[in-house]
Design a protein around this motif. Structure first.
Motif, PDB file in Angstrom:
ATOM      1  N   LYS A   1       0.867  -1.185   0.000  1.00 46.24           N
ATOM      2  CA  LYS A   1       0.000   0.000   0.000  1.00 46.24           C
ATOM      3  C   LYS A   1       0.898   1.226   0.000  1.00 46.24           C
ATOM      4  CE  LYS A   1      -3.374   2.566   2.753  1.00 46.24           C
ATOM      5  NZ  LYS A   1      -4.126   2.624   4.027  1.00 46.24           N
ATOM      6  N   ALA A   2       0.751   2.027  -1.032  1.00 43.56           N
ATOM      7  CA  ALA A   2       1.616   3.191  -1.166  1.00 43.56           C
ATOM      8  C   ALA A   2       1.297   4.238  -0.101  1.00 43.56           C
ATOM      9  CB  ALA A   2       1.464   3.803  -2.557  1.00 43.56           C
ATOM     10  N   VAL A   3       2.353   4.762   0.482  1.00 43.32           N
ATOM     11  CA  VAL A   3       2.244   5.889   1.406  1.00 43.32           C
ATOM     12  C   VAL A   3       3.095   7.011   0.799  1.00 43.32           C
ATOM     13  CG1 VAL A   3       2.582   6.727   3.745  1.00 43.32           C
ATOM     14  CG2 VAL A   3       1.957   4.347   3.368  1.00 43.32           C
ATOM     15  N   GLY A   4       2.463   7.774  -0.101  1.00 46.03           N
ATOM     16  CA  GLY A   4       3.217   8.787  -0.826  1.00 46.03           C
ATOM     17  C   GLY A   4       4.119   8.141  -1.864  1.00 46.03           C
ATOM     18  N   GLU A   5       5.203   8.812  -2.189  1.00 50.66           N
ATOM     19  CA  GLU A   5       6.124   8.337  -3.214  1.00 50.66           C
ATOM     20  C   GLU A   5       7.294   7.542  -2.637  1.00 50.66           C
ATOM     21  OE1 GLU A   5       7.412  11.607  -5.540  1.00 50.66           O
ATOM     22  OE2 GLU A   5       5.424  12.159  -6.245  1.00 50.66           O
ATOM     23  N   ARG A   6       7.585   7.688  -1.355  1.00 51.74           N
ATOM     24  CA  ARG A   6       8.816   7.114  -0.805  1.00 51.74           C
ATOM     25  C   ARG A   6       8.602   5.782  -0.098  1.00 51.74           C
ATOM     26  NH1 ARG A   6      11.380  10.940   3.200  1.00 51.74           N
ATOM     27  NH2 ARG A   6      12.914   9.255   3.188  1.00 51.74           N
ATOM     28  N   TRP A   7       7.390   5.540   0.419  1.00 62.58           N
ATOM     29  CA  TRP A   7       7.191   4.364   1.264  1.00 62.58           C
ATOM     30  C   TRP A   7       5.976   3.556   0.821  1.00 62.58           C
ATOM     31  CZ3 TRP A   7      10.591   2.902   5.055  1.00 62.58           C
ATOM     32  CH2 TRP A   7      11.530   3.852   5.458  1.00 62.58           C
ATOM     33  N   VAL A   8       6.027   2.259   1.176  1.00 61.71           N
ATOM     34  CA  VAL A   8       4.873   1.368   1.008  1.00 61.71           C
ATOM     35  C   VAL A   8       4.729   0.550   2.283  1.00 61.71           C
ATOM     36  CG1 VAL A   8       5.021   1.183  -1.505  1.00 61.71           C
ATOM     37  CG2 VAL A   8       6.287  -0.442  -0.079  1.00 61.71           C
TER      38      VAL A   8
END
Length: 409
Positions: free
Chosen positions: A367-374
């Motif tokens: 699940k993407a959390v913004g562009e930097r983390w999943v």
């Protein structure tokens, strides 16, 4: 018995080429067997604070340029650049001698017209009404006398000349009544009274215009704020629309910024933000999101945000550029990966995991959390996740440099 033929020696000129071919083959074999080191990340629960970073600009309050509405000569400029002012304070004043004189004349003319109208309403008009009532009484008496004399003539009690005299008296009383009624109606509706009322109306309009002309000789602060720049000086002759002074309202600073539309699920009013201005990078200013776009910019695929500052720093200026960091979401003890470690192949999402001897493809969901983390699901805590290409050979991957959650290596 035949004797054996002696063997020919290997040509010395071919020794070096053969050795080179054998060495190249050995290198190729070793290269094919060598594992390629790639970055790795050790999956562990972390407290993830997802922030949105974007460039911003001080957009509100906007500077307001105040200009003259009439021509004249600047008489006084009681303020200076950078001065704090309150609403209604005079910023610039023109020579108002002519305007004040015209206002005085207009006011006198209005008072004269109002006195005439008052006299007409309180004296002349009542007198005309009283006289009309008197003539009405006289007319009634003359009418009754004429009717009585008509009856007496029929009974032989008077002569015809006496009846004619009564008739003439009635006609005289009727004429007086009609003339007085016409004069009263003319005075009240279309005559002198109406003319006086019109003069008073004109006089009031002239006073309003003269008063406005006097007001236009001064430029006052429209709100509490600060003078940014004074553009005129005493003695200067100006014309309408000449810029006089620029002011900015005393209000909370609002910054505008554009975030990628993919950040919309995390955006809402009231999110905490920290702002640093390019000219003062060491100053961190607290703020919060006060506006989230109602529609997305189709050309830029961005969403406009506004951040209101909670602190009033004296160095902030309209149009100043900076950078905003918005705390969009917080995840406690989350199994999160840098987004580049999440892979997608023909069979779906997966991650390269090192089992101690070789890399394997581990199916997972992200699940993407913004562009930097999943956020990773399906991977065990402590897993060593490799940043290999989705189509890489599993036998050729091995851990190289470690990537840490804080961005270090």
């Amino acid at each position: 018995m035949s004797t054996p033929k002696p063997s020919r020696p290997f040509p010395k000129r071919l020794v070096l080429p053969v050795l080179a071919v054998l060495a190249l083959a050995a290198v190729l074999v070793l290269a094919g067997l060598r594992k390629a080191p790639v970055d790795f990340y050790v999956l562990a629960p972390i407290d993830l604070e997802y922030t949105i970073l974007a460039n911003c600009t001080v957009d509100y309050p906007k500077p307001l340029e105040l200009a003259f509405l009439r021509e004249g000569v600047v008489l006084a400029v009681p303020v200076k650049d950078g001065q704090a002012v309150t609403k209604g304070l005079t910023l610039v004043r023109l020579d108002d001698f002519d305007a004040e004189r015209n206002l005085a004349i207009s006011s006198d003319n209005l008072r004269s017209a109002e006195l005439k109208l008052k006299n007409a309403r309180e004296e002349i008009y009542p007198n005309l009404q009283e006289k009309l009532r008197e003539y009405e009484v006289n007319l009634g008496q003359a009418e009754r006398m004429r009717d009585r004399y008509t009856e007496l003539l029929a009974a032989g009690g008077i002569s015809r000349s006496e009846l004619e005299k009564a008739e003439k008296e009635y006609q005289r009383a009727l004429s007086q009544y009609n003339q007085q009624k016409l004069e009263l109606e003319s005075f009240s509706r279309s005559g002198r009274l109406a003319d006086l009322e019109f003069q008073v109306s004109i006089g009031r309009s002239q006073v309003d215009l003269a008063r406005r002309a006097v007001e236009n000789t001064r430029i006052a602060a429209p709100f509490d704020g600060t003078v940014l720049k004074v553009d005129v000086q005493p003695g200067q002759k100006v014309v309408p629309a000449t810029r006089a002074v620029t002011v900015v309202e005393k209000a909370d600073w609002q910054l505008v910024l554009n975030a990628d539309q993919r950040e919309l699920p995390f955006l809402k009013l009231g999110l905490a933000a920290v702002v640093t201005m390019d000219a003062f990078p060491d100053e961190r200013i607290e703020g919060e999101v006060t506006y989230v776009c109602a529609e997305v910019d189709k050309e830029k695929n961005t969403c406009e945000l506004r951040v209101g500052l909670k602190e009033d720093k004296p160095f902030i200026r309209p149009g100043m550029a900076g950078r905003a960091e918005i705390l969009a979401s917080r995840y406690e003890k989350a199994l999160a990966l840098p987004s580049r470690f999440a892979k997608k192949g023909p069979g779906g999402a997966f991650a390269w995991v090192w089992d101690g001897r070789r890399a394997v493809q581990a199916p997972a969901s992200f699940k993407a959390v913004g562009e930097r983390w999943v956020l990773a699901e399906g991977l065990a805590p402590g897993s060593i996740v490799l940043d290999g290409d989705p189509g890489a050979s599993a036998g050729k991957l091995k851990p190289g440099r470690e990537v840490r959650a804080d961005g270090g290596r």
